[in-house]
Design a protein around this motif. Structure first.
Motif, mmCIF file in Angstrom:
data_model
loop_
_atom_site.group_PDB
_atom_site.id
_atom_site.type_symbol
_atom_site.label_atom_id
_atom_site.label_comp_id
_atom_site.label_asym_id
_atom_site.label_seq_id
_atom_site.Cartn_x
_atom_site.Cartn_y
_atom_site.Cartn_z
ATOM 1 N N SER A 8 0.832 -1.206 0.000
ATOM 2 C CA SER A 8 0.000 0.000 0.000
ATOM 3 C C SER A 8 0.868 1.258 0.000
ATOM 4 O O SER A 8 0.615 2.209 -0.748
ATOM 5 C CB SER A 8 -0.925 -0.011 1.221
ATOM 6 O OG SER A 8 -1.650 1.183 1.297
ATOM 7 N N LYS A 9 1.908 1.239 0.816
ATOM 8 C CA LYS A 9 2.826 2.386 0.894
ATOM 9 C C LYS A 9 3.511 2.600 -0.461
ATOM 10 O O LYS A 9 3.623 3.727 -0.949
ATOM 11 C CB LYS A 9 3.867 2.132 1.990
ATOM 12 C CG LYS A 9 4.658 3.373 2.376
ATOM 13 C CD LYS A 9 5.658 3.074 3.481
ATOM 14 C CE LYS A 9 4.942 2.720 4.770
ATOM 15 N NZ LYS A 9 5.856 2.413 5.882
ATOM 16 N N PHE A 10 3.947 1.508 -1.097
ATOM 17 C CA PHE A 10 4.562 1.584 -2.421
ATOM 18 C C PHE A 10 3.573 2.181 -3.428
ATOM 19 O O PHE A 10 3.918 3.069 -4.202
ATOM 20 C CB PHE A 10 5.029 0.192 -2.867
ATOM 21 C CG PHE A 10 5.378 0.098 -4.328
ATOM 22 C CD1 PHE A 10 6.502 0.739 -4.825
ATOM 23 C CD2 PHE A 10 4.593 -0.636 -5.204
ATOM 24 C CE1 PHE A 10 6.835 0.655 -6.179
ATOM 25 C CE2 PHE A 10 4.915 -0.724 -6.548
ATOM 26 C CZ PHE A 10 6.033 -0.076 -7.034
ATOM 27 N N GLN A 11 2.326 1.693 -3.409
ATOM 28 C CA GLN A 11 1.318 2.204 -4.348
ATOM 29 C C GLN A 11 1.111 3.711 -4.155
ATOM 30 O O GLN A 11 0.876 4.432 -5.117
ATOM 31 C CB GLN A 11 -0.017 1.464 -4.162
ATOM 32 C CG GLN A 11 0.000 0.038 -4.689
ATOM 33 C CD GLN A 11 -1.291 -0.710 -4.404
ATOM 34 O OE1 GLN A 11 -1.934 -0.502 -3.384
ATOM 35 N NE2 GLN A 11 -1.674 -1.600 -5.307
ATOM 36 N N SER A 12 1.199 4.168 -2.921
ATOM 37 C CA SER A 12 1.007 5.596 -2.634
ATOM 38 C C SER A 12 2.213 6.440 -3.025
ATOM 39 O O SER A 12 2.068 7.605 -3.386
ATOM 40 C CB SER A 12 0.756 5.809 -1.141
ATOM 41 O OG SER A 12 -0.386 5.116 -0.741
ATOM 42 N N ASN A 13 3.413 5.857 -2.923
ATOM 43 C CA ASN A 13 4.640 6.646 -3.085
ATOM 44 C C ASN A 13 5.202 6.687 -4.498
ATOM 45 O O ASN A 13 5.999 7.564 -4.807
ATOM 46 C CB ASN A 13 5.722 6.137 -2.128
ATOM 47 C CG ASN A 13 5.378 6.439 -0.677
ATOM 48 O OD1 ASN A 13 4.587 7.331 -0.399
ATOM 49 N ND2 ASN A 13 5.953 5.689 0.230
#
Length: 184
Positions: free
Chosen positions: A23-28
């Motif tokens: 999720s963090k990767f998708q956001s960043n």
């Protein structure tokens, strides 16, 4: 009347830390693409396509005979299909050991379902799709380079599922048709 359904066999991503890091990767990552819903993250062991409910029951019975031992997969690295200059899918990969175990499991699934008329159109490559790209977004090499060595955690693989996919305007909805648990 026969019911026709779109089906596949998959290992779901269920580890909370792995899902949070994806999720963090998708956001960043700074790209214009549709993120895969976190509830839908999985390894597709084999896509079966449109089948009847009768055939689905045959598949479920065949899959139930598969035996495998639990194993761990480490999620690491990212990539694209088909290529960086024209990406359609962005995925997260695995370590060699866990990836090889997934390949073995996919082969068991394929060999089990071959007598029912199912064959894979390409060799299984362990990956979790995290973005689908509909529009041409150009070369994303620079953005991808920032994350090429990313680690996303690990998950113990204790089962796989026979799934139905219902396509909707908001993306696919998955439901379970069957589950096979590891023997250990």
């Amino acid at each position: 009347m026969k019911i026709i359904m779109r089906t596949f066999v998959a290992v779901e991503i269920s580890d909370k830390k792995v899902i949070d890091s994806i999720s963090k990767f998708q956001s960043n990552i700074g790209i214009n693409a549709k993120a895969v819903n976190l509830d839908n993250l999985h390894f597709t062991l084999q896509f079966l396509g449109e089948i009847s409910d009768d055939k689905a029951n045959e598949v479920k019975d065949a899959l139930a005979k598969i035996e495998f031992s639990e194993f761990v997969v480490n999620f690491q690295g990212i990539g694209v299909f088909p290529k960086l200059k024209f990406p359609r899918v962005i995925w997260i990969g695995t370590d060699n050991e866990g990836g090889n175990k997934l390949v073995e499991l996919a082969k068991k699934v394929e060999n089990t379902l071959a007598p029912l008329g199912f064959t894979s159109d390409k060799p299984f490559r362990p990956h979790v799709t995290v973005f689908r790209i509909k529009n041409k977004i150009g070369d994303i090499t620079r953005e991808m380079k920032k994350f090429e060595n990313a680690e996303f955690g690990s998950q113990k693989i204790i089962n796989f599922k026979f799934k139905q996919s219902t396509l909707t305007p908001n993306g696919p909805l998955y439901s379970d048709l069957g589950e096979v648990k590891s023997k250990s």
